[in-house]
Design a protein around this motif. Structure first.
Motif, mmCIF file in Angstrom:
data_model
loop_
_atom_site.group_PDB
_atom_site.id
_atom_site.type_symbol
_atom_site.label_atom_id
_atom_site.label_comp_id
_atom_site.label_asym_id
_atom_site.label_seq_id
_atom_site.Cartn_x
_atom_site.Cartn_y
_atom_site.Cartn_z
ATOM 1 N N GLN A 96 0.887 -1.175 0.000
ATOM 2 C CA GLN A 96 0.000 0.000 0.000
ATOM 3 C C GLN A 96 0.916 1.214 0.000
ATOM 4 O O GLN A 96 2.119 1.082 0.199
ATOM 5 C CB GLN A 96 -0.922 0.007 1.231
ATOM 6 N N SER A 97 0.342 2.393 -0.180
ATOM 7 C CA SER A 97 1.183 3.585 -0.271
ATOM 8 C C SER A 97 1.782 3.985 1.082
ATOM 9 O O SER A 97 2.928 4.416 1.157
ATOM 10 C CB SER A 97 0.373 4.755 -0.838
ATOM 11 N N HIS A 98 0.998 3.828 2.150
ATOM 12 C CA HIS A 98 1.401 4.366 3.450
ATOM 13 C C HIS A 98 1.857 3.288 4.424
ATOM 14 O O HIS A 98 1.209 2.250 4.566
ATOM 15 C CB HIS A 98 0.251 5.161 4.076
ATOM 16 N N LEU A 99 2.940 3.579 5.121
ATOM 17 C CA LEU A 99 3.429 2.715 6.201
ATOM 18 C C LEU A 99 2.773 3.128 7.520
ATOM 19 O O LEU A 99 2.628 2.334 8.442
ATOM 20 C CB LEU A 99 4.951 2.863 6.289
ATOM 21 N N GLY A 100 2.397 4.388 7.601
ATOM 22 C CA GLY A 100 1.698 4.940 8.757
ATOM 23 C C GLY A 100 1.017 6.207 8.284
ATOM 24 O O GLY A 100 1.224 6.609 7.130
ATOM 25 N N THR A 101 0.232 6.833 9.148
ATOM 26 C CA THR A 101 -0.506 8.024 8.702
ATOM 27 C C THR A 101 0.414 9.086 8.109
ATOM 28 O O THR A 101 0.053 9.766 7.157
ATOM 29 C CB THR A 101 -1.285 8.661 9.885
ATOM 30 N N ASN A 102 1.627 9.215 8.674
ATOM 31 C CA ASN A 102 2.536 10.255 8.209
ATOM 32 C C ASN A 102 3.718 9.711 7.423
ATOM 33 O O ASN A 102 4.739 10.376 7.293
ATOM 34 C CB ASN A 102 3.057 11.061 9.399
ATOM 35 N N LEU A 103 3.597 8.501 6.911
ATOM 36 C CA LEU A 103 4.720 7.898 6.184
ATOM 37 C C LEU A 103 4.253 7.389 4.830
ATOM 38 O O LEU A 103 3.660 6.312 4.715
ATOM 39 C CB LEU A 103 5.331 6.760 7.002
ATOM 40 N N LEU A 104 4.531 8.193 3.793
ATOM 41 C CA LEU A 104 4.160 7.848 2.421
ATOM 42 C C LEU A 104 5.342 7.097 1.803
ATOM 43 O O LEU A 104 6.183 7.678 1.136
ATOM 44 C CB LEU A 104 3.817 9.131 1.655
ATOM 45 N N MET A 105 5.392 5.804 2.052
ATOM 46 C CA MET A 105 6.576 5.023 1.682
ATOM 47 C C MET A 105 6.595 4.665 0.190
ATOM 48 O O MET A 105 7.647 4.687 -0.439
ATOM 49 C CB MET A 105 6.636 3.742 2.512
ATOM 50 N N ALA A 106 5.442 4.296 -0.368
ATOM 51 C CA ALA A 106 5.385 3.850 -1.773
ATOM 52 C C ALA A 106 4.328 4.671 -2.518
ATOM 53 O O ALA A 106 3.210 4.202 -2.733
ATOM 54 C CB ALA A 106 5.066 2.363 -1.833
#
Ligand code: ADP
Ligand code: MG
Length: 376
Positions: free
Chosen positions: A277-287
């Motif tokens: 998915q795009s997010h690792l956490g609410t504030n982490l746009l990893m992919a």
């Protein structure tokens, strides 16, 4: 056959699985204050099932008569959805059970899928109550779409289905070490990251993967994949109804990876994270390029030798999804269909969808469009 896209019926019967202990412990209050009035306006009738312990939701959906529900809503963090998914996969009728649309409402401290769905919908980046409001609005609209799952198998014979990501090393440690700060909500990850940075360590092991560019069916590996497809078909024929989907891209963990796989030359890592998915956490746009059903695992790894400052910069940049622009020589990202990780030794922890797993050899592959989720 079932259509891939759909819309929830009205009136709509929703089973809401709610973990009262998730996040800051306000999921039930938030549900009643924020979610329930919006659902009433949208002709969605919730029946709330409050979980009393770990695996309660998993057992509930494993044994539930699903025809009475139009949607299964999870109001918690990613961990409870992981349980629900794996509870559905334990059913002999899992294939039919996975046709029931799933919906995530952010009630936990780790709400990566909710943040991802908010991002896919084109909404502004928000957190907390605003994210909950956005996700509830998406549920009220009621559109659903297919989602890929990753099947993970371990050397000790465990098998999981995962919708978010698999991690080892730095990020996995932050995830699990910071659980004691769950009451801080999403801030638990900031605090956890700083703590783990102080005692930064190196993890030894071997990482291999099947690049996404190397499609099954291309001349290079058509032989291997047709052979494996036959083997897989044989398994299904033997086990009959209810057989779990075969991992046709994988060979057993005891055997070397197929020759068309890539074996990463480095054997010392700070972190390996496979995210879908795009997010690792609410504030982490990893992919930033990841989507619900892109057929792809976004495999990130950070080699040993990276400085604390460089690692901190990566995490800060991830807030906006600009970490790859840093051109850090230690940070790698590859789109893959399957991967294998063989850690040396069993010290440390692994995570699946943010839940802890004992450290051992693991491999996984993508299964396209396996379940359905409510999305914008
Ligand atoms: P968070 O994002 O806060 O970690 P999760 O949804 O990931 O929230 O839930 C964390 C864990 O809590 C899951 O492993 C789940 O099994 C467990 N759990 C579910 N219900 C309860 C409960 N009533 N009490 C304690 N733990 C629970
Ligand atoms: Mg969790």
């Amino acid at each position: 056959t079932h259509p891939l896209y759909g819309v929830l019926p009205r009136p709509c019967r929703a089973l809401v699985l709610l973990n009262p202990q998730s996040g800051a412990g306000r999921a039930l209050e938030d549900f009643q204050a924020v979610v329930q009035p919006m659902l009433a306006d949208a002709d969605i009738t919730p029946t709330i099932f409050v979980t009393e312990r770990a695996h309660h939701a998993q057992e509930k959906v494993r044994d539930e008569e699903l025809s009475q529900w139009d949607v299964l809503v999870v109001m918690s963090g990613d961990g409870l959805l992981h349980e629900v998914l794996n509870g559905l996969m334990e059913r002999p009728d899992w294939e039919e059970a996975l046709q029931t649309p799933l919906c995530i409402l952010p009630g936990g401290s780790g709400n990566a899928l909710a943040a991802s769905i908010n991002y896919y919908a084109g909404n502004d980046h928000v957190a907390k109550k605003k994210l909950l409001t956005n996700c509830t609005f998406i549920l009220c609209k009621g559109l659903h779409a297919p989602m890929d799952l990753v099947s993970l198998s371990t050397a000790s014979g465990k098998r999981f289905f995962s919708f978010l990501g698999f991690g080892w090393g730095f990020i996995a440690d932050v995830d699990i070490d910071s659980e004691k700060y769950r009451r801080l909500g999403n801030a638990r990850f900031t605090l956890g990251t700083l703590q783990c940075l102080v005692r930064l360590r190196v993890y030894q092991g071997r990482l291999s993967y099947l690049p996404a560019a190397n499609e099954p069916g291309t001349p290079m590996d058509s032989k291997a994949s047709s052979h494996q497809a036959k083997a897989a078909a044989g398994t299904e024929a033997l086990s009959g109804h209810g057989a779990l989907p075969a991992d046709t891209l994988l060979v057993p963990l005891g055997q070397p990876v197929p020759p068309h796989w890539v074996v990463v030359p480095e054997e010392e890592f700070v972190c390996v994270y496979a995210i879908y998915q795009s997010h690792l956490g609410t504030n982490l746009l990893m992919a930033p390029t990841a989507r619900l059903h892109d057929g792809c695992i976004h495999l990130f790894y950070v080699g040993a030798g990276i400085s604390r400052v460089a690692l901190l910069k990566i995490f800060l940049a991830m807030g906006r999804g600009t970490h790859m622009d840093l051109n850090c020589p230690h940070l790698h990202c590859v789109p893959v269909r399957a991967f294998r990780l063989e850690p040396r030794g069993s010290a440390g922890i692994m995570t699946v969808d943010g839940e802890a797993l004992a450290c051992e050899p693991v491999q996984g592959q993508i299964h396209s469009n396996m379940c359905h989720v409510v999305t914008g």
